[in-house]
Design a protein around this motif. Structure first.
Motif, PDB file in Angstrom:
ATOM      1  N   MET A 163       0.848  -1.194   0.000  1.00 41.16           N
ATOM      2  CA  MET A 163       0.000   0.000   0.000  1.00 41.16           C
ATOM      3  C   MET A 163       0.882   1.241   0.000  1.00 41.16           C
ATOM      4  N   ASN A 164       0.419   2.265  -0.724  1.00 39.70           N
ATOM      5  CA  ASN A 164       1.215   3.483  -0.884  1.00 39.70           C
ATOM      6  C   ASN A 164       0.506   4.647  -0.200  1.00 39.70           C
ATOM      7  N   LYS A 165       0.503   4.655   1.127  1.00 44.50           N
ATOM      8  CA  LYS A 165      -0.226   5.667   1.874  1.00 44.50           C
ATOM      9  C   LYS A 165       0.397   7.048   1.761  1.00 44.50           C
ATOM     10  N   ARG A 166       1.673   7.106   1.488  1.00 41.70           N
ATOM     11  CA  ARG A 166       2.369   8.392   1.467  1.00 41.70           C
ATOM     12  C   ARG A 166       1.876   9.315   0.353  1.00 41.70           C
ATOM     13  N   ASP A 167       1.320   8.743  -0.713  1.00 42.89           N
ATOM     14  CA  ASP A 167       0.858   9.564  -1.833  1.00 42.89           C
ATOM     15  C   ASP A 167      -0.579  10.047  -1.674  1.00 42.89           C
ATOM     16  N   ALA A 168      -1.282   9.541  -0.673  1.00 38.74           N
ATOM     17  CA  ALA A 168      -2.676   9.936  -0.471  1.00 38.74           C
ATOM     18  C   ALA A 168      -2.752  11.350   0.087  1.00 38.74           C
ATOM     19  N   ARG A 169      -3.500  12.219  -0.598  1.00 35.95           N
ATOM     20  CA  ARG A 169      -3.666  13.612  -0.164  1.00 35.95           C
ATOM     21  C   ARG A 169      -4.853  13.713   0.791  1.00 35.95           C
ATOM     22  N   ILE A 170      -4.581  14.089   2.034  1.00 46.29           N
ATOM     23  CA  ILE A 170      -5.639  14.170   3.044  1.00 46.29           C
ATOM     24  C   ILE A 170      -5.720  15.594   3.580  1.00 46.29           C
ATOM     25  N   HIS A 171      -6.923  16.152   3.539  1.00 40.14           N
ATOM     26  CA  HIS A 171      -7.153  17.479   4.106  1.00 40.14           C
ATOM     27  C   HIS A 171      -7.979  17.330   5.378  1.00 40.14           C
ATOM     28  N   ILE A 172      -7.475  17.890   6.466  1.00 37.04           N
ATOM     29  CA  ILE A 172      -8.184  17.905   7.742  1.00 37.04           C
ATOM     30  C   ILE A 172      -8.630  19.339   8.002  1.00 37.04           C
ATOM     31  N   ILE A 173      -9.933  19.563   7.981  1.00 36.23           N
ATOM     32  CA  ILE A 173     -10.459  20.914   8.185  1.00 36.23           C
ATOM     33  C   ILE A 173     -11.392  20.873   9.392  1.00 36.23           C
ATOM     34  N   VAL A 174     -10.846  21.251  10.524  1.00 27.87           N
ATOM     35  CA  VAL A 174     -11.545  21.159  11.809  1.00 27.87           C
ATOM     36  C   VAL A 174     -11.248  22.426  12.593  1.00 27.87           C
ATOM     37  N   SER A 175     -12.257  23.021  13.186  1.00 32.39           N
ATOM     38  CA  SER A 175     -12.058  24.292  13.895  1.00 32.39           C
ATOM     39  C   SER A 175     -11.301  24.118  15.204  1.00 32.39           C
ATOM     40  N   GLU A 176     -11.439  22.964  15.859  1.00 27.03           N
ATOM     41  CA  GLU A 176     -10.775  22.741  17.149  1.00 27.03           C
ATOM     42  C   GLU A 176      -9.320  22.326  16.926  1.00 27.03           C
ATOM     43  N   ASP A 177      -8.389  23.100  17.462  1.00 23.15           N
ATOM     44  CA  ASP A 177      -6.960  22.835  17.260  1.00 23.15           C
ATOM     45  C   ASP A 177      -6.553  21.443  17.736  1.00 23.15           C
ATOM     46  N   GLY A 178      -7.005  21.055  18.940  1.00 25.18           N
ATOM     47  CA  GLY A 178      -6.598  19.775  19.499  1.00 25.18           C
ATOM     48  C   GLY A 178      -7.031  18.593  18.636  1.00 25.18           C
ATOM     49  N   VAL A 179      -8.247  18.668  18.098  1.00 22.56           N
ATOM     50  CA  VAL A 179      -8.759  17.595  17.242  1.00 22.56           C
ATOM     51  C   VAL A 179      -7.943  17.524  15.958  1.00 22.56           C
ATOM     52  N   ARG A 180      -7.677  18.672  15.407  1.00 21.26           N
ATOM     53  CA  ARG A 180      -6.938  18.752  14.137  1.00 21.26           C
ATOM     54  C   ARG A 180      -5.544  18.146  14.273  1.00 21.26           C
ATOM     55  N   VAL A 182      -4.001   4.829  -2.628  1.00 25.09           N
ATOM     56  CA  VAL A 182      -3.302   3.922  -1.705  1.00 25.09           C
ATOM     57  C   VAL A 182      -2.945   2.609  -2.383  1.00 25.09           C
ATOM     58  N   LYS A 183      -3.882   2.068  -3.164  1.00 29.51           N
ATOM     59  CA  LYS A 183      -3.653   0.777  -3.822  1.00 29.51           C
ATOM     60  C   LYS A 183      -2.915   0.937  -5.151  1.00 29.51           C
ATOM     61  N   ASN A 184      -2.891   2.170  -5.649  1.00 28.27           N
ATOM     62  CA  ASN A 184      -2.254   2.447  -6.939  1.00 28.27           C
ATOM     63  C   ASN A 184      -2.824   1.548  -8.045  1.00 28.27           C
TER      64      ASN A 184
END
Length: 309
Positions: free
Chosen positions: A1-18, A169-171
């Motif tokens: 699996m190629n997880k490093r190439d997966a683009r993930i955006h985390i958009i959360v108002s709470e700093d701790g959760v983010r 991830v699976k390419n």
């Protein structure tokens, strides 16, 4: 699996959760992670940055993230209604859970969450994503029970949603192949959504015709006036998803239903019997179109039938 190439955006108002999500994702091998606490970042991510996974908080002071998810699923925002999207919340009230489900999000994460739980939810999204259900009101994962008898409960209305996270991830799919898969599935879904609108139009016409018959073409019950308004609104919505060229029969019939219904709404209790009959004939023509592979000859036949009414 190629997880490093997966683009993930985390958009959360709470700093701790983010920051917790970022750290957990890094432990799982994901490294291309973008963080934001601003509501507007959701729109930018969907329309410009095109992530493979979007994780959204449910609490923003200046907007509703769940409405944004629904906009993506309904094709009103961005070009990929199948974008993998998870919501995360600190307060999973029954009202919020219902809103998340109705938005079309793939999953709801509860804070605080463990590394193992996050990994499990991501693995499910990658390897066993739910098929998508599409109606006039909803697009997203099918969460109905196996014995559901609700509208559109048949399996042939479910779609395998192109999965950008899995592809990355699976390419197992190039970006070009992914775009082609999205386009094909959107076209198929729009066709089913158009059918759903047409069936709803027929349902309203049947109720309206029954109301007129019961009233003897006289003063109508308030419910009939409400049905007319709903028919007007539904027909307008149908025209926004019907392709005038590829679905010319539907487009013609909807346009004519809209014209006749607008006249009936304006007339109120002083209805023209001819308009009522035309509406019924249009409904019959729609039912024929729903059961037929409608081509130009069918279109001509329906138009001739309506013109003689």
């Amino acid at each position: 699996m190629n997880k490093r190439d997966a683009r993930i955006h985390i958009i959360v108002s709470e700093d701790g959760v983010r920051f917790l999500l970022r750290d957990l994702l890094r432990e799982l091998g994901y490294t291309d992670i973008v963080l934001s606490g601003k509501f507007e970042a959701i729109r930018i991510a969907v329309t410009e940055n095109k992530p493979d996974l979007l994780i959204l908080g449910t609490s923003f002071p200046d907007g509703d993230a769940l409405e944004m998810i629904a906009d993506v699923r309904q094709g009103r925002l961005g070009k990929n209604p199948f974008l993998p999207m998870m919501a995360i919340t600190l307060e999973p009230t029954s009202h919020l859970v219902k809103k998340v489900v109705n938005s079309g999000a793939d999953d709801l994460l509860l804070y605080p969450l463990s590394l193992g739980h996050l990994e499990q939810r991501l693995d499910l999204l990658i390897d066993n994503r739910k098929k998508f259900l599409v109606t006039v009101d909803y697009a997203g994962p099918d969460r109905r029970s196996a014995d559901s008898v609700r509208e559109h409960s048949t399996s042939h209305l479910l779609f395998d949603a192109p999965n950008a996270l899995r592809a990355r991830v699976k390419n197992d799919m190039t970006d070009k192949e992914m775009q082609a898969a999205i386009a094909r599935t959107v076209k198929a879904m729009d066709g089913h959504r158009a059918d759903s609108y047409m069936r709803r139009i027929c349902w309203f016409v049947d109720r309206i015709d029954a109301g007129y018959a019961w009233a003897g073409d006289g003063i109508l019950e308030p419910e009939v006036s409400e049905f007319l308004e709903n028919l007007l609104s539904t027909t307008k919505q149908a025209l926004t998803v019907i392709d005038e060229k590829e679905q010319s029969v539907y487009h013609y019939l909807c346009s004519t239903v809209l014209t006749v219904t607008a006249r009936l709404v304006k007339q109120g209790s002083e209805i023209e019997v001819k308009d009522r009959k035309v509406l019924v004939e249009l409904s019959r023509a729609i039912k024929v179109a729903l059961e037929t592979d409608s081509g130009s000859e069918i279109s001509r036949h329906i138009r001739d039938a309506v013109s003689k009414t």
